[in-house]
Design an enzyme around this catalytic site. Structure first.
Site, PDB file in Angstrom:
ATOM      1  CG  HIS A   7      -1.742  -1.120   1.694  1.00 49.07           C
ATOM      2  ND1 HIS A   7      -3.036  -1.000   1.277  1.00 49.07           N
ATOM      3  CD2 HIS A   7      -1.692  -2.313   1.988  1.00 49.07           C
ATOM      4  CE1 HIS A   7      -3.435  -2.041   1.878  1.00 49.07           C
ATOM      5  NE2 HIS A   7      -2.687  -2.754   2.406  1.00 49.07           N
TER       6      HIS A   7
ATOM      7  CD  GLU B 102      -1.267   1.423   4.156  1.00 45.63           C
ATOM      8  OE1 GLU B 102      -0.540   2.091   3.235  1.00 45.63           O
ATOM      9  OE2 GLU B 102      -2.187   1.286   4.428  1.00 45.63           O
TER      10      GLU B 102
ATOM     11  CG  HIS C 138      -5.209  -1.698  -1.137  1.00 42.90           C
ATOM     12  ND1 HIS C 138      -5.453  -0.513  -0.360  1.00 42.90           N
ATOM     13  CD2 HIS C 138      -6.095  -2.563  -1.071  1.00 42.90           C
ATOM     14  CE1 HIS C 138      -6.598  -0.903   0.404  1.00 42.90           C
ATOM     15  NE2 HIS C 138      -7.077  -1.990  -0.364  1.00 42.90           N
TER      16      HIS C 138
ATOM     17  CG  ASP D 182      -3.196   2.091  -1.802  1.00 45.20           C
ATOM     18  OD1 ASP D 182      -4.355   1.705  -2.321  1.00 45.20           O
ATOM     19  OD2 ASP D 182      -2.724   1.380  -0.730  1.00 45.20           O
TER      20      ASP D 182
HETATM   21 ZN   LIG Z   1      -4.162   0.556   0.569  1.00 44.78          ZN
END
Ligand SMILES: [Zn+2]
Length: 184
Positions: free
Chosen positions: A27, A109, A145, A155
């Site tokens: 992400h 992330e 994602h 993303d």
């Molecule tokens: Zn995401």
């Protein structure tokens, strides 16, 4: 992860019985979008974000989410949820015909903005992290994602260099078909 700074999130639950992580989901996030270095991501993932601190945060009000890991722009690794647990990062999603990706994935992330480039320090730390994860769990796929929730999410976006991580990891190309567009 021993090398991670721990920021414990309440936004997780147990994985379904007998289900292990097989998928790594990449992400990107920045809060507010495009602004780096603040503590808003940590606050969001630990339910401590002040929704009134920035106009953008209003749309995040009440959200209970967290990835397992965040990689800051300088490569610093933060861990919010144990890999053994089911973190709430993917939402409504599907991977190779299987729904509920949170059940069987680990979410990472990268601090960044979808469509924009990421830092070398982030790629270096990401590759180390992915190798460690794969030593502990039967990982057999990596997706963005955007690949598992294509109608909702974009993303990490076009600025993420999939070729760079596939070259460094030397994992089978069949781990990355969605990202490398060689057919699922
Ligand atoms: Zn995401």
């Amino acid at each position: 992860m021993r090398t991670a700074r721990r920021c414990e999130s309440p936004n997780f639950g147990a994985r379904p019985v007998g289900v292990e992580p097989e998928l790594i989901v990449i992400h990107s996030i920045s809060l507010p979008p495009g602004i780096y270095g603040g503590d808003a991501i940590e606050r969001l993932f630990t339910n401590r974000l002040d929704w009134d601190a920035h106009p953008y945060f209003a749309q995040l009000r009440g959200l209970e989410v967290s990835a397992h890991f965040v990689l800051r722009r300088d490569g610093e690794l933060l861990q919010f949820v144990s890999c053994a647990m089911r973190a709430w990062h993917a939402g409504v999603s599907q991977w190779r015909g299987r729904a509920h990706c949170n059940d069987f994935s680990i979410g990472i992330e990268l601090e960044g903005l979808e469509g924009e480039a990421f830092e070398s320090a982030q790629y270096d730390a990401l590759i180390v992290l992915m190798r460690r994860i794969a030593r502990g769990y039967p990982i057999r796929g990596v997706a963005g994602h955007e690949h598992i929730a294509p109608n909702r999410k974009r993303d990490p976006g076009a600025g993420f260099d999939w070729a760079r991580i596939t070259a460094a990891l030397r994992w089978p190309r069949t781990y990355f078909p969605e990202a490398l567009a060689i057919g699922a």
